[in-house]
Every structure is written in C-alpha cells, then in structure tokens.
Write a protein that holds these residues in place. Structure first.
Motif, short mmCIF file in Angstrom:
data_model
loop_
_atom_site.label_atom_id
_atom_site.label_comp_id
_atom_site.label_asym_id
_atom_site.label_seq_id
_atom_site.Cartn_x
_atom_site.Cartn_y
_atom_site.Cartn_z
N UNK A 174 0.70 -1.24 -0.34
CA UNK A 174 0.13 -0.25 0.06
C UNK A 174 0.82 1.02 0.34
N UNK A 175 0.31 2.11 -0.68
CA UNK A 175 1.60 3.43 -0.58
C UNK A 175 0.28 4.60 -0.18
N UNK A 208 -2.95 2.35 -3.75
CA UNK A 208 -2.67 3.44 -3.30
C UNK A 208 -3.66 4.61 -2.31
N UNK A 209 -3.88 5.35 -1.38
CA UNK A 209 -4.24 5.68 -1.34
C UNK A 209 -4.17 7.36 -0.34
N UNK A 210 -4.94 8.35 -2.06
CA UNK A 210 -3.92 9.79 -1.83
C UNK A 210 -5.09 10.61 -2.25
N UNK A 211 -4.34 12.18 -2.06
CA UNK A 211 -5.47 12.91 -2.38
C UNK A 211 -4.60 14.38 -3.40
N UNK A 212 -3.86 13.78 -3.53
CA UNK A 212 -3.31 14.87 -4.83
C UNK A 212 -3.99 14.67 -6.39
N UNK A 229 -1.87 7.53 -11.24
CA UNK A 229 -2.90 6.22 -11.39
C UNK A 229 -2.20 5.14 -12.01
N UNK A 230 -0.52 4.40 -11.10
CA UNK A 230 -0.01 3.56 -10.81
C UNK A 230 -0.68 2.29 -9.90
N UNK A 231 -1.38 2.80 -8.87
CA UNK A 231 -1.69 1.52 -8.87
C UNK A 231 -2.89 0.63 -8.80
#
Lengths: 316, 316
Positions: free
Chosen positions: A79-80, A103-107, A112-114
């Motif tokens: 997980x990133x 991937x958990x993100x807010x950017x 979209x690599x995961x």
C-alpha cells in the motif's frame, strides 16, 4: 487500475495480511501520519504490517512510531499513502515500482500507478481519507492513531490555515482530538518551535529574498554555503517556502534550494491567481494548485532565470 | 452580578431593544467578530443595535462591519463582548463603567462587573460562546455572521494552533464554514499577509531579541525609533509577541513596546511551565495562562530589568 471507494478499500485490506506500507521520500507529516496510523490500525486487527520510506525521518516525528513494534515479514500486499507518483518513493522506487496494490492519496495529479486507487482530491490531507478507512475497518482509534492522523491533517494544511482546508478537515480534527490527539503539543512541535540553527537559516533566507514582476514574484535562494554557516541541512527547510508568499502583493513564491552537486530544486507557492502545479509542470514537476515543486539539472542562477521567465509568462 | 447560561442570555437579549455592544480597546479579531456578529444577529431580529470600541479598527477587519447599517439610538441595554475588565474598554470606560447589563466573555479572570455574566472560560475564543447565543436566539446565521465568528475563533487561537483550542472550537469552525465563512481568505488576511513595512519591523524585532536565564527567557524590544524607521505603528505589532516563544527552549517570551511618552508595556507569552497571567499580575496586568500583558510607568530598560528579575523568580 481501478478507482475504489472507502468501503471497498476497507474490504480489500481486511482480506490481506503481511502488508507493507510505503510512504514518500523526504517524508512529511501527512505521509508519515497516514503510514504509521494505518500500520497501527492493521496491527490492532492482528495483521502483520510495516511502514517504511526511503529517507530518514526527522526527529520531531518520533512520537508517530517510536513505540510501534513493527514485525519483519515478506510482504504480500503493498500500500502507498500520500504518494502521487512512484518517483516520489525515492530510493524505494526501483524495488517497488509496478508492484503497488493499493494507493490511498489526495493529489489530483495522482499517476494512477497502483492496482487499486482510493483518491479523494477534495481532501486537504491524505489523513482525512485514512481516517475514513480506519473507521470502515472498525478499528477502535486510540490516542496513538489519533495523534498520527491529526499530525497529517495539521501539517498538510499549515495548521488549518490553507484555503484547501474544508469543514470536513475541521470535523476530522475535532473527532481525533476527542479520541485523544494532543493538538496543542503537536502544533507546538510542528509549527512553533524553531531550533537555534533553523532560526539562523531563516534569517539568511529572508535576507536572500528577491522580488520580480512588480513585486508579484518573491524568490528565496538557499545555498550550500548557508547550510554550512548555520549548521543546518535541507531536511530543515520545509518551513521556508511558505515565507515567500507572505509579503503583500506576492502571487508566486519561489524557494530555490541548491543541492550538494550544484544542481537545485524549487518549491512553488501561489495564491488563487496562479496554478503552482502548472508552473512546476513547465519544468517536469508537479503538485497541488497552491504548492508544487520541480527539479533542475542546472545551478541556482540559471534556474532562477528560467523560473522568473516562466512565472512572468503565467502572470501576464 | 448573576452568572447565566446561554439560554438565559438569549432570553434576556430577546426581551431587550436599542442594544449597544461594547468591544475592548485595541480591538482584536475576537472582540470585533463577537461584537459585529452579535450586532448583525440582533439587527436580523428587527432590533436596533450598534457595536463600538474606543480605538480605530485595523483596515484588515473591514469586512466584519463595512456593509452593516448601524442605526443611531439612545441605548437601553449595554452588552460587552470579550471584555475581561471595564478598564479594557479604554476611552469608553469612563462613560460606561458600572452601566453594563450583560457581559459575554471567555476570560477566567473576568472581573464580574456586569449585571449578567455569560462566562465560558473553557472556550478558546469568546466567539464560540457568541455562536451558541446566536443559535439560541434562533437567528439564521448568514455568511456575514459566519465570517465574523470564524474570525474570532481563528484569531484568538493563532489559527487553531494554541493548546487552548478544543474539539468544540474545531466543530464551531466546521459549522461556520458550512454556513459560508471564507476560512481560506480570512486566514490569509489574518495570518499570511505581511505588509512591506511590517516585514521590515519584524526584521528589526528579531534582531532585537535578547535571551536570559539560560535561554529560557526571550525578550524583544520595540522602540519608537523602530516605528519611525519602518513607517509602522503599535497597531501593527500584534504578530510580534508569538515570535518570542518560537525558539527552542524558551519558556517565557516577553515583548516590550515603548510608548510615545517613553513608558512601555509588555506582552507575555509562555508555555505550560509558566503562568503568563501570574507574571503579568506581578505588574498589575492580567490575561490568560499562556498570553498576558502589563504596563509600566518606567522606560524599557528599567521594565526589562524588572521583568527579567520576576521571570527568573518564576522559573526557579
């Protein structure tokens, strides 16, 4: 790549074990708060989990993880957190690129690599979303997890100051404080306390300020010489970029940092009138609308010329 | 003097008309936000109301009141907001002392000078309590009222940074943002933007820093000469005192401001280890645990000597 929601994310995590969490290089409070907060939650569920990043973690973040007993294991699920592109993994990129499951993100600029992506670009901090995930996992949030996530919220919003901060951010903070987060102490450590050496560096940084474009552009240059004079290093410069846009009338704030090899990088800070990620993108960088960054293979003087030129173009 | 709760306070206000609201001298964001927020609410109820203070209001607070049409009338009911003692009314003290019907405040040191007192010493800002009163009055809170109260919250908490900030403060902020408060813009105006002249004054203030008691005391001195050199005035110094306690190890931050007549006053900032109001009380001043103030009839050098002596005593 499949975009998923919070419930699906929790469902996936529930089914996995031996989970490796990757945080971005030059780790900040949000990636660390998310990484160690999620790790603590997974450990509480009885899973094996570990959170790592490429670079050394600043001492002030000690409380996020020093008490965690993170087991060794061969990772089965990766997980990133708060990592917009794999290149931001730094030295971990080579080993893990192409292998990230979730991937958990807010950017908004997430690459979209995961395999699975939980992206909330409206969140001021990734910690807002990790809080939701942990709640969906039905883990009882203790004081340590609350401290981690609160740290993510406050550091990514400049202590709830930036325009990106929404009522949801404030509500998440209230919830975490009720769960034990020590907001007063955390904010003191993150925002109030300057070391003697940093105070000296800040003074030199302010003296280096140059203004361009009818004072709409403010540029700070931090040289290797300044680090040497003050006994500081690049790790201690994160509070410098916000200084650039504090003077009235400044719309673009640029902070150039000279690296040991003579090349440099630039932090860009803007207000509504200019998209910082656009300016950074002109030099193959990226980030958010009001905070972005890019690298140069040239020295500070040449980079300064290029940046001012591009900034003037964006302001015209 | 009768201590009352929010409901009783709303009941009393409902029964009154021609209400004069008094804000403290050298008005800050909390007294102004409370005063104009409450005034707007009373006007919306069809009452006549007016909010006043002794000193000029800084231009950055324009948005709190410039659009209000405050009627003239002979006051029948007098309310003070965020005013701990009548002496803090400044030039209005003589006219209104002993005549104040209702006080809404959050200072634990409130002198209980009004007929009715709504005091919530746990609130980080008086605006937290005024928000409750306006809700109890069943006034629909519009964007303008929300901006006023949010301004009170954010200015009295150093943008939600100080240890006094509770989950209730964060929840009140979330509520006000949902009601239209422009948090991003307000915080930018209150905390980010430095005028050129202020930036120059700040630089001189930082250069004036002196340290005592093994660097546990930091003292800034602002002289009339510095105002003259930078084209600033005392009105622009409110962001200086927090600078004193930003250096690692500092427990007492003192900011001495020389007045035109050669006397001076001191702002005290501390962390948990020292009670700022105690230090101020030694010189007949007062305030909160981590922020207080006192006046001297002597010059800065003599005041410095007295302050350092008393500070060392408190630290020993």
């Amino acid at each position: 790549m499949m975009k998923i929601n919070v419930e699906k994310c929790a469902k996936i995590l529930k089914e996995q074990d031996d989970i490796l969490i990757l945080m971005h290089a030059h780790p900040d409070g949000d990636t660390l708060g998310c990484g160690f907060g999620l790790c603590r939650a997974l450990l509480k569920m009885g899973k094996r989990a570990r959170a790592i990043c490429a670079d050394e973690i600043q001492k002030k973040y000690d409380y996020l993880y020093k008490d965690i007993d993170m087991p060794e294991f061969e990772e089965k699920f990766i997980v990133s957190v708060d990592v917009a592109t794999e290149s931001l993994l730094g030295a971990l990129e080579e080993k893990y690129a192409g292998k990230i499951d979730l991937c958990i993100d807010h950017h908004g600029t997430n690459a979209c690599y995961s395999e699975y992506l939980l992206l909330n670009a409206d969140a001021a901090a990734a910690a807002e979303t990790v809080l939701k995930v942990i709640k969906a996992l039905r883990v009882k949030i203790d004081k340590h997890i609350a401290d981690c996530l609160y740290t993510g919220l406050t550091t990514d919003t400049g202590c709830f100051r930036y325009a990106s901060t929404t009522s949801n951010t404030y509500r998440a903070a209230a919830e975490l404080i009720d769960l034990g987060a020590e907001n007063g102490r955390i904010n003191r450590v993150m925002f109030e306390t300057k070391t003697w050496s940093y105070a000296a560096l800040e003074r030199l940084a302010i003296e280096s300020m140059e203004f361009f474009g009818n004072d709409r552009i403010c540029l700070i240059t931090i040289t290797q010489d300044m680090y040497a004079k003050t006994g500081t290093s690049e790790d201690e410069t994160e509070a410098i970029p916000p200084l650039t846009r504090q003077i009235e009338g400044v719309e673009i704030g640029l902070t150039l940092r000279e690296k040991e090899d003579g090349t440099c990088k630039c932090s860009v800070r803007t207000y509504e009138s200019v998209d910082a990620s656009k300016l950074a993108a002109a030099f193959d960088g990226g980030g958010h609308k009001q905070a972005a960054a890019c690298k140069f293979s040239c020295g500070v003087e040449e980079a300064k010329r290029l940046l001012v030129e591009e900034s003037l173009r964006l302001l015209s």
